[in-house]
Design a protein around this motif. Structure first.
Motif, PDB file in Angstrom:
ATOM      1  N   ASP A  99       0.808  -1.222   0.000  1.00 31.57           N
ATOM      2  CA  ASP A  99       0.000   0.000   0.000  1.00 31.57           C
ATOM      3  C   ASP A  99       0.841   1.271   0.000  1.00 31.57           C
ATOM      4  O   ASP A  99       0.316   2.357  -0.260  1.00 31.57           O
ATOM      5  N   MET A 100       2.116   1.153   0.274  1.00 30.07           N
ATOM      6  CA  MET A 100       2.982   2.332   0.265  1.00 30.07           C
ATOM      7  C   MET A 100       3.433   2.719  -1.130  1.00 30.07           C
ATOM      8  O   MET A 100       3.985   3.807  -1.334  1.00 30.07           O
ATOM      9  N   ALA A 101       3.231   1.834  -2.100  1.00 31.41           N
ATOM     10  CA  ALA A 101       3.777   2.062  -3.437  1.00 31.41           C
ATOM     11  C   ALA A 101       3.286   3.370  -4.052  1.00 31.41           C
ATOM     12  O   ALA A 101       4.078   4.149  -4.588  1.00 31.41           O
ATOM     13  N   ASP A 102       1.984   3.624  -3.987  1.00 26.72           N
ATOM     14  CA  ASP A 102       1.458   4.850  -4.590  1.00 26.72           C
ATOM     15  C   ASP A 102       2.017   6.090  -3.907  1.00 26.72           C
ATOM     16  O   ASP A 102       2.317   7.096  -4.570  1.00 26.72           O
ATOM     17  N   PHE A 103       2.157   6.039  -2.600  1.00 29.47           N
ATOM     18  CA  PHE A 103       2.739   7.176  -1.883  1.00 29.47           C
ATOM     19  C   PHE A 103       4.161   7.447  -2.354  1.00 29.47           C
ATOM     20  O   PHE A 103       4.539   8.598  -2.613  1.00 29.47           O
ATOM     21  N   VAL A 104       4.966   6.388  -2.480  1.00 27.47           N
ATOM     22  CA  VAL A 104       6.356   6.569  -2.921  1.00 27.47           C
ATOM     23  C   VAL A 104       6.398   7.114  -4.344  1.00 27.47           C
ATOM     24  O   VAL A 104       7.187   8.002  -4.661  1.00 27.47           O
ATOM     25  N   ARG A 105       5.514   6.614  -5.211  1.00 26.17           N
ATOM     26  CA  ARG A 105       5.462   7.099  -6.595  1.00 26.17           C
ATOM     27  C   ARG A 105       5.160   8.594  -6.652  1.00 26.17           C
ATOM     28  O   ARG A 105       5.768   9.340  -7.416  1.00 26.17           O
ATOM     29  N   GLN A 106       4.206   9.020  -5.860  1.00 28.20           N
ATOM     30  CA  GLN A 106       3.689  10.384  -5.965  1.00 28.20           C
ATOM     31  C   GLN A 106       4.458  11.398  -5.126  1.00 28.20           C
ATOM     32  O   GLN A 106       4.350  12.598  -5.360  1.00 28.20           O
ATOM     33  N   SER A 107       5.228  10.943  -4.167  1.00 29.04           N
ATOM     34  CA  SER A 107       5.925  11.877  -3.285  1.00 29.04           C
ATOM     35  C   SER A 107       7.006  12.648  -4.045  1.00 29.04           C
ATOM     36  O   SER A 107       7.784  12.068  -4.814  1.00 29.04           O
ATOM     37  N   PRO A 108       7.095  13.973  -3.810  1.00 30.23           N
ATOM     38  CA  PRO A 108       8.165  14.762  -4.422  1.00 30.23           C
ATOM     39  C   PRO A 108       9.504  14.631  -3.705  1.00 30.23           C
ATOM     40  O   PRO A 108      10.506  15.219  -4.127  1.00 30.23           O
ATOM     41  N   ALA A 109       9.534  13.854  -2.619  1.00 30.56           N
ATOM     42  CA  ALA A 109      10.762  13.702  -1.834  1.00 30.56           C
ATOM     43  C   ALA A 109      11.864  13.056  -2.654  1.00 30.56           C
ATOM     44  O   ALA A 109      11.606  12.270  -3.576  1.00 30.56           O
ATOM     45  N   GLN A 110      13.129  13.377  -2.328  1.00 28.16           N
ATOM     46  CA  GLN A 110      14.240  12.656  -2.926  1.00 28.16           C
ATOM     47  C   GLN A 110      14.226  11.234  -2.365  1.00 28.16           C
ATOM     48  O   GLN A 110      13.778  11.000  -1.242  1.00 28.16           O
ATOM     49  N   LYS A 111      14.696  10.278  -3.167  1.00 24.55           N
ATOM     50  CA  LYS A 111      14.536   8.873  -2.797  1.00 24.55           C
ATOM     51  C   LYS A 111      15.845   8.104  -2.990  1.00 24.55           C
ATOM     52  O   LYS A 111      16.626   8.389  -3.900  1.00 24.55           O
ATOM     53  N   ALA A 112      16.023   7.100  -2.143  1.00 27.55           N
ATOM     54  CA  ALA A 112      17.157   6.189  -2.261  1.00 27.55           C
ATOM     55  C   ALA A 112      16.687   4.778  -1.932  1.00 27.55           C
ATOM     56  O   ALA A 112      15.748   4.590  -1.145  1.00 27.55           O
ATOM     57  N   VAL A 113      17.328   3.799  -2.541  1.00 25.99           N
ATOM     58  CA  VAL A 113      17.111   2.380  -2.246  1.00 25.99           C
ATOM     59  C   VAL A 113      18.432   1.790  -1.788  1.00 25.99           C
ATOM     60  O   VAL A 113      19.461   1.964  -2.448  1.00 25.99           O
ATOM     61  N   ILE A 114      18.409   1.105  -0.645  1.00 26.37           N
ATOM     62  CA  ILE A 114      19.568   0.355  -0.156  1.00 26.37           C
ATOM     63  C   ILE A 114      19.127  -1.102  -0.062  1.00 26.37           C
ATOM     64  O   ILE A 114      18.250  -1.444   0.733  1.00 26.37           O
ATOM     65  N   ASP A 115      19.744  -1.968  -0.867  1.00 22.32           N
ATOM     66  CA  ASP A 115      19.193  -3.320  -1.005  1.00 22.32           C
ATOM     67  C   ASP A 115      20.256  -4.287  -1.505  1.00 22.32           C
ATOM     68  O   ASP A 115      21.277  -3.884  -2.081  1.00 22.32           O
ATOM     69  N   HIS A 116      19.993  -5.582  -1.305  1.00 24.73           N
ATOM     70  CA  HIS A 116      20.907  -6.622  -1.804  1.00 24.73           C
ATOM     71  C   HIS A 116      20.204  -7.634  -2.698  1.00 24.73           C
ATOM     72  O   HIS A 116      20.769  -8.677  -3.011  1.00 24.73           O
ATOM     73  N   HIS A 117      18.980  -7.346  -3.109  1.00 20.53           N
ATOM     74  CA  HIS A 117      18.237  -8.271  -3.960  1.00 20.53           C
ATOM     75  C   HIS A 117      18.508  -7.996  -5.443  1.00 20.53           C
ATOM     76  O   HIS A 117      18.677  -6.837  -5.844  1.00 20.53           O
ATOM     77  N   LEU A 118      18.472  -9.068  -6.220  1.00 18.53           N
ATOM     78  CA  LEU A 118      18.713  -8.947  -7.653  1.00 18.53           C
ATOM     79  C   LEU A 118      17.562  -8.244  -8.361  1.00 18.53           C
ATOM     80  O   LEU A 118      17.766  -7.417  -9.254  1.00 18.53           O
ATOM     81  N   THR A 119      16.341  -8.561  -7.971  1.00 19.49           N
ATOM     82  CA  THR A 119      15.163  -8.008  -8.642  1.00 19.49           C
ATOM     83  C   THR A 119      14.934  -6.572  -8.206  1.00 19.49           C
ATOM     84  O   THR A 119      14.763  -6.287  -7.019  1.00 19.49           O
ATOM     85  N   GLN A 120      14.918  -5.642  -9.176  1.00 20.75           N
ATOM     86  CA  GLN A 120      14.762  -4.217  -8.885  1.00 20.75           C
ATOM     87  C   GLN A 120      13.830  -3.580  -9.908  1.00 20.75           C
ATOM     88  O   GLN A 120      13.923  -3.842 -11.103  1.00 20.75           O
ATOM     89  N   ASP A 121      12.915  -2.738  -9.415  1.00 26.41           N
ATOM     90  CA  ASP A 121      12.105  -1.876 -10.276  1.00 26.41           C
ATOM     91  C   ASP A 121      12.684  -0.465 -10.235  1.00 26.41           C
ATOM     92  O   ASP A 121      13.523  -0.150  -9.384  1.00 26.41           O
TER      93      ASP A 121
END
Length: 325
Positions: A99-121
């Motif tokens: 349910d957080m996906a739409d919020f992250v899409r629409q937010s004007p905030a700067q964004k970062a991903v820290i992750d170790h998984h191969l699958t990434q969008d």
């Protein structure tokens, strides 16, 4: 591939109010990474909100949250509005944000991903992804070092939880000499393995144990004993007095049968759909299998959520698996 942390240093310098989150059904790596990174940001004078895309914090991790900082997404409207920086930890896919996906899409905030998984969008974020890391907690440790943050006992404890849970308490194939070197540093900084083992593995509710019994009772073999699978139905939670987070790690029982190379656990979700957990001893890349059903992960451990009735989803997954066995 090792991460270049300079863009993160720059991002942190620009931000003031940070919102940290992780994947739905948060686990020790996601929650521990959030907790430790928050500690580092606060040393930089930042305001930090810890938001989870689930309705509750899994009880097995309540010791990480004595101040009740982890907040369900539905109850975090003010933090959402104020955030100028969003950091997603231990996932990089839209479906895992639920349910957080739409919020992250629409937010004007700067964004970062820290992750170790191969699958990434493409989350519209700066990515700090190292698929060779055994846990996102390692990457958070690297980030804290890059930021010049002190490794406090609380941060060391949180990273140890991340490291221990994503290596199966240091027994999975992703455990390396570097894993133990980092664990030693964390213990030196204040993490206490006996205390953490008790909190993580010796506090099961009666409901979780009863749910485990149902999963074990439904274990079924396929592919001449090389595949084991089981399932959890929505009604099982009320019948056993358990809750959905109690299903964490139950898929690992499928690999406990001699000769089994791939294990599967199919779980009906309260909101609809079937969550599939995949485990492999290495001969089969289950991340590639999970991608066929809209998921992903690691070669030895992956997950997906598929729509349909449990039996139909199970049959489709088993048919796809048979093609690669």
């Amino acid at each position: 591939m090792a991460c270049n942390w300079q863009p993160l240093i720059d991002l942190v310098a620009r931000g003031r109010r940070f919102l940290l989150t992780t994947h739905v059904r948060p686990d020790g790596d996601g929650l521990g990474s959030m907790k430790a990174f928050a500690a580092g940001l606060r040393q930089q004078g930042k305001e930090v909100a810890l938001i989870i895309p689930s309705s509750t914090l899994p009880g097995r991790y309540d010791f990480l949250d004595p101040d009740k900082e982890f907040t369900p997404f539905a109850l975090s409207m003010e933090q959402q509005r104020q955030a100028d920086t969003i950091v997603v930890l231990d996932t990089g896919t839209w479906n895992q944000l639920a349910d957080m996906a739409d919020f992250v899409r629409q937010s004007p905030a700067q964004k970062a991903v820290i992750d170790h998984h191969l699958t990434q969008d493409d989350l519209g974020a700066i990515r700090f992804v190292d698929t060779g890391a055994e846990a996102t907690g390692r990457l958070v440790h690297e980030a804290l070092v890059a930021l010049g943050a002190k490794l406090t006992p609380d941060a060391a404890t949180a990273i140890f939880v991340a490291l221990a849970m994503d290596t199966g308490w240091f027994r999975h194939s992703n455990t390396t000499p570097r894993t133990f070197a980092l664990a030693a540093e964390l213990v030196s900084a204040g993490a206490q393995p006996p205390f953490l083992y008790e909190k993580l593995f010796e506090r099961s509710s009666l409901g979780r144990l009863k749910l485990t019994g149902l999963v074990l009772g439904r274990l079924t073999l396929a592919e001449n004993g090389r595949v084991a699978h089981s399932c959890i139905r929505k009604t099982d939670y009320s019948a056993t007095g358990s809750i959905p987070p109690d299903s964490e790690d139950l898929v690992n029982w499928t690999l406990g049968i001699a000769g089994v190379e791939v294990g599967l656990l199919f779980m009906e979700q309260p909101a609809g759909g079937i969550k599939i957990s995949f485990r492999s001893r290495g001969a089969v890349d289950v991340a590639r299998l999970a991608q066929q059903f809209g998921g992903g992960g690691h070669a030895a451990a992956a997950g997906a959520i598929s729509q349909g009735e449990l039996e139909a989803v199970r049959d489709r997954v088993l048919a796809a698996l048979a093609q690669v066995m």
